[in-house]
Design a protein around this motif. Structure first.
Motif, PDB file in Angstrom:
ATOM      1  N   LEU A 227       7.912  -5.017 -29.999  1.00 18.52           N
ATOM      2  CA  LEU A 227       9.268  -5.402 -29.621  1.00 18.52           C
ATOM      3  C   LEU A 227       9.987  -6.110 -30.778  1.00 18.52           C
ATOM      4  N   ILE A 228       9.275  -7.016 -31.439  1.00 19.17           N
ATOM      5  CA  ILE A 228       9.864  -7.735 -32.571  1.00 19.17           C
ATOM      6  C   ILE A 228      10.185  -6.757 -33.698  1.00 19.17           C
ATOM      7  N   GLY A 229       9.278  -5.786 -33.914  1.00 25.05           N
ATOM      8  CA  GLY A 229       9.520  -4.787 -34.941  1.00 25.05           C
ATOM      9  C   GLY A 229      10.734  -3.931 -34.621  1.00 25.05           C
ATOM     10  N   THR A 244      18.769  -1.149 -49.507  1.00 22.81           N
ATOM     11  CA  THR A 244      19.255  -2.476 -49.910  1.00 22.81           C
ATOM     12  C   THR A 244      19.840  -3.152 -48.677  1.00 22.81           C
ATOM     13  N   ILE A 245      20.084  -4.453 -48.800  1.00 21.40           N
ATOM     14  CA  ILE A 245      20.603  -5.234 -47.669  1.00 21.40           C
ATOM     15  C   ILE A 245      21.928  -5.868 -48.066  1.00 21.40           C
ATOM     16  N   LEU A 246      22.928  -5.709 -47.196  1.00 18.51           N
ATOM     17  CA  LEU A 246      24.218  -6.368 -47.394  1.00 18.51           C
ATOM     18  C   LEU A 246      24.059  -7.835 -46.992  1.00 18.51           C
ATOM     19  N   LEU A 247      24.116  -8.717 -47.977  1.00 15.49           N
ATOM     20  CA  LEU A 247      23.799 -10.128 -47.735  1.00 15.49           C
ATOM     21  C   LEU A 247      24.742 -10.754 -46.725  1.00 15.49           C
ATOM     22  N   SER A 248      26.036 -10.501 -46.841  1.00  9.05           N
ATOM     23  CA  SER A 248      26.996 -11.141 -45.936  1.00  9.05           C
ATOM     24  C   SER A 248      26.709 -10.791 -44.486  1.00  9.05           C
ATOM     25  N   ALA A 249      26.255  -9.560 -44.222  1.00  8.36           N
ATOM     26  CA  ALA A 249      25.923  -9.161 -42.850  1.00  8.36           C
ATOM     27  C   ALA A 249      24.646  -9.845 -42.385  1.00  8.36           C
ATOM     28  N   MET A 250      23.664  -9.973 -43.270  1.00  4.81           N
ATOM     29  CA  MET A 250      22.408 -10.609 -42.879  1.00  4.81           C
ATOM     30  C   MET A 250      22.610 -12.084 -42.531  1.00  4.81           C
ATOM     31  N   LEU A 251      23.488 -12.752 -43.258  1.00  6.88           N
ATOM     32  CA  LEU A 251      23.692 -14.182 -43.038  1.00  6.88           C
ATOM     33  C   LEU A 251      24.388 -14.471 -41.716  1.00  6.88           C
ATOM     34  N   ASN A 252      24.900 -13.426 -41.036  1.00  4.63           N
ATOM     35  CA  ASN A 252      25.489 -13.628 -39.710  1.00  4.63           C
ATOM     36  C   ASN A 252      24.427 -13.847 -38.638  1.00  4.63           C
ATOM     37  N   PHE A 253      23.183 -13.469 -38.926  1.00  7.40           N
ATOM     38  CA  PHE A 253      22.094 -13.648 -37.970  1.00  7.40           C
ATOM     39  C   PHE A 253      21.534 -15.068 -38.066  1.00  7.40           C
ATOM     40  N   GLU A 254      20.925 -15.533 -36.964  1.00  5.76           N
ATOM     41  CA  GLU A 254      20.229 -16.814 -37.022  1.00  5.76           C
ATOM     42  C   GLU A 254      18.975 -16.675 -37.892  1.00  5.76           C
ATOM     43  N   SER A 255      18.434 -17.800 -38.328  1.00  4.14           N
ATOM     44  CA  SER A 255      17.380 -17.819 -39.335  1.00  4.14           C
ATOM     45  C   SER A 255      16.153 -17.015 -38.921  1.00  4.14           C
ATOM     46  N   ARG A 257      15.888 -14.431 -36.999  1.00  2.35           N
ATOM     47  CA  ARG A 257      16.121 -12.991 -37.104  1.00  2.35           C
ATOM     48  C   ARG A 257      16.250 -12.559 -38.568  1.00  2.35           C
ATOM     49  N   GLN A 258      16.754 -13.448 -39.413  1.00  2.00           N
ATOM     50  CA  GLN A 258      16.795 -13.131 -40.843  1.00  2.00           C
ATOM     51  C   GLN A 258      15.378 -12.917 -41.380  1.00  2.00           C
ATOM     52  N   GLN A 259      14.464 -13.808 -40.994  1.00  2.00           N
ATOM     53  CA  GLN A 259      13.087 -13.675 -41.458  1.00  2.00           C
ATOM     54  C   GLN A 259      12.446 -12.399 -40.931  1.00  2.00           C
ATOM     55  N   ASN A 260      12.667 -12.108 -39.655  1.00  2.00           N
ATOM     56  CA  ASN A 260      12.108 -10.895 -39.065  1.00  2.00           C
ATOM     57  C   ASN A 260      12.678  -9.655 -39.743  1.00  2.00           C
ATOM     58  N   LEU A 261      13.981  -9.669 -40.000  1.00  2.00           N
ATOM     59  CA  LEU A 261      14.637  -8.548 -40.677  1.00  2.00           C
ATOM     60  C   LEU A 261      14.031  -8.323 -42.062  1.00  2.00           C
ATOM     61  N   LEU A 262      13.833  -9.406 -42.798  1.00  2.00           N
ATOM     62  CA  LEU A 262      13.285  -9.284 -44.150  1.00  2.00           C
ATOM     63  C   LEU A 262      11.851  -8.742 -44.117  1.00  2.00           C
ATOM     64  N   ARG A 263      11.069  -9.155 -43.109  1.00  2.00           N
ATOM     65  CA  ARG A 263       9.716  -8.606 -42.987  1.00  2.00           C
ATOM     66  C   ARG A 263       9.767  -7.102 -42.772  1.00  2.00           C
ATOM     67  N   ARG A 264      10.656  -6.644 -41.880  1.00  2.00           N
ATOM     68  CA  ARG A 264      10.777  -5.212 -41.626  1.00  2.00           C
ATOM     69  C   ARG A 264      11.247  -4.478 -42.873  1.00  2.00           C
ATOM     70  N   TRP A 265      12.091  -5.115 -43.652  1.00  2.00           N
ATOM     71  CA  TRP A 265      12.584  -4.523 -44.904  1.00  2.00           C
ATOM     72  C   TRP A 265      11.425  -4.299 -45.862  1.00  2.00           C
ATOM     73  N   PHE A 266      10.571  -5.300 -45.990  1.00  2.00           N
ATOM     74  CA  PHE A 266       9.404  -5.153 -46.864  1.00  2.00           C
ATOM     75  C   PHE A 266       8.528  -3.994 -46.392  1.00  2.00           C
ATOM     76  N   VAL A 267       8.297  -3.906 -45.081  1.00  2.00           N
ATOM     77  CA  VAL A 267       7.468  -2.833 -44.532  1.00  2.00           C
ATOM     78  C   VAL A 267       8.106  -1.475 -44.806  1.00  2.00           C
ATOM     79  N   ALA A 275       4.622 -14.078 -46.898  1.00  2.00           N
ATOM     80  CA  ALA A 275       4.276 -15.251 -46.097  1.00  2.00           C
ATOM     81  C   ALA A 275       5.549 -15.970 -45.646  1.00  2.00           C
ATOM     82  N   ARG A 276       5.419 -16.732 -44.567  1.00  2.00           N
ATOM     83  CA  ARG A 276       6.568 -17.463 -44.040  1.00  2.00           C
ATOM     84  C   ARG A 276       7.151 -18.408 -45.088  1.00  2.00           C
ATOM     85  N   SER A 277       6.288 -19.063 -45.858  1.00  2.00           N
ATOM     86  CA  SER A 277       6.773 -20.009 -46.866  1.00  2.00           C
ATOM     87  C   SER A 277       7.623 -19.299 -47.921  1.00  2.00           C
ATOM     88  N   ALA A 278       7.225 -18.076 -48.283  1.00  2.00           N
ATOM     89  CA  ALA A 278       7.986 -17.316 -49.280  1.00  2.00           C
ATOM     90  C   ALA A 278       9.351 -16.919 -48.725  1.00  2.00           C
TER      91      ALA A 278
END
Length: 404
Positions: A227-229, A244-255, A257-267, A275-278
């Motif tokens: 579900l998260i994926g 690529t990711i449009l930064l202005s659109a990503m920053l509209n999400f709460e933190s 969801r930003q992290q989850n989005l970035l994980r999916r982007w890497f995949v 890692a979460r710290s990164a």
């Protein structure tokens, strides 16, 4: 409980029938059982009739017994009439040795696989439980091993994930399979071995239903992960991914969801999830509005013209020595692929040389770096895009197509 139907059943879940089954053979008990089951499945199951079975052994060169293990696997495959491919790899000793060995091993697998292959790995329930607990304690977003996934041109399949190791041991005893023991598997200085030999036995001794409860927990966790994926995939579309990711659109999400989005982007880009710290550091830099070119895990994230780019940690540059060009339509370099088409009013290619721009170099009175910037070439690619030169004199900047 352990029978050839495990192999046939797992293969039936794949979209296409395999042309070749490649068993990852270490010489340990688990991989010997897997090879035996695979050979029986091909012999017994009509759906697998005529399917080729081969094996691949990776010699990491880390143990004194490494060559003896290789010889053992070679002798076993000769007796079974199975073709064996041996890959000898060099494992970097700096950093995490386990992770380095795993990376070298999978790279070796990819080098031996072709389209239509299915690589069979002998990971079992105990392996899955150890992986899930270890990754959970480490804070990883994806905690279980998938039953199957793409690997290079082929598919990777783990048909024994639901089978406890005790059942594999009983099968090996019944079939009189003699396996090798890797002494490093007993070294509890490694976290996974500590979990396997000290932590899990105590949990099982304390709670006879521990495995059943853990199995349920892993299934529920996998459902949540799906579900998260799925949410991450939708968010990735909303920010004009996945390249690529449009930064202005990503920053509209709460933190979160930003992290989850970035994980999916890497995949989506075939990278290891950071890692979460990164991710926290990356988002901090982005929200501060700083220029960004940050190492994250096994990759780099760079910001250019309002878009995030995911790059290899090390990008090879264009060769420093000039390269003669005789008008070939395609030239391949470590830094990328150069393609050319005939055009009216162009440059006579047969007289050209290709080389990287030099500091302060100018073309028709214009700085080469300005031409590269105006052509949309991001900073990390400006040493990778060659100049077209007549002799040693630059006459043009090669048309630009971005690379990752």
């Amino acid at each position: 409980m352990v029978h050839s139907d495990l192999i046939a059943g797992a293969l039936q879940e794949l979209a296409a029938a395999p042309q070749r089954l490649v068993v990852a053979l270490s010489g340990g008990l688990d991989s010997l059982v897997l090879l035996d089951l695979t050979l029986r499945a091909v012999a017994e199951q009509p759906s697998l009739a005529g399917c080729e079975v081969s094996a691949v052994h990776v010699n990491h060169g880390l143990a004194d017994q490494a060559d003896a293990w290789e010889a053992f696997c070679a002798e076993l495959c000769t007796r079974q009439g199975v073709t064996l491919e041996v890959c000898r790899v060099i494992v970097p000793e700096s950093g995490n040795l386990e992770a380095n060995a795993r990376e070298a091993r999978y790279a070796a697998f990819v080098s031996r696989l072709r389209a239509g292959d299915v690589l069979l790995l002998a990971h079992h329930f105990d392996d899955q439980l150890e992986t899930w607990m270890f990754r959970t304690l480490r804070g990883d977003a994806v905690r279980g091993m998938p039953a199957h996934r793409r690997l290079g041109p082929a598919l990777l399949l783990r048909p024994l994930l639901d089978v406890p190791r005790s059942a594999l041991s009983a099968y090996a005893k019944d079939q009189d399979l003699t396996a090798l023991d890797d002494p490093s598997n007993l070294d509890t200085r490694f976290s996974r071995n500590l979990l396997r030999h000290d932590v899990l036995p105590r949990l099982r001794q304390h709670d006879s239903g521990f495995d059943a409860r853990a199995r349920t927990a892993m299934l529920l966790d996998a459902e949540r992960g799906e579900l998260i994926g799925a949410l991450g995939e939708l968010d990735l579309m909303a920010v004009e991914g996945p390249q690529t990711i449009l930064l202005s659109a990503m920053l509209n999400f709460e933190s979160v969801r930003q992290q989850n989005l970035l994980r999916r982007w890497f995949v989506a880009q075939g990278r290891t999830q950071p890692a979460r710290s990164a991710l926290t550091q990356l988002l901090t830099e982005l929200k501060a509005g700083r220029r960004l070119d940050l190492r994250v895990g096994d990759a780099r994230v760079a910001l250019h013209r309002g878009r995030l780019h995911l790059l290899s940690a090390e990008l090879p540059g264009f060769p420093q020595e000039p390269v003669s060009w005789r008008g070939e339509p395609r030239l391949s370099f470590a830094s990328g692929l150069l393609t050319a088409e005939r055009a009216p009013g162009g440059v006579w290619a047969a007289q050209l040389m290709l080389r990287p721009a030099r500091r302060g170099e100018r073309i028709s009175g214009r700085a080469a770096r300005d031409l590269l910037r105006e052509a949309g070439v991001p900073p990390w690619d400006r040493t990778r895009v060659p100049l077209l030169c007549a002799g040693d004199k630059p006459v043009a900047v090669a048309a630009y197509g971005p690379t990752g």
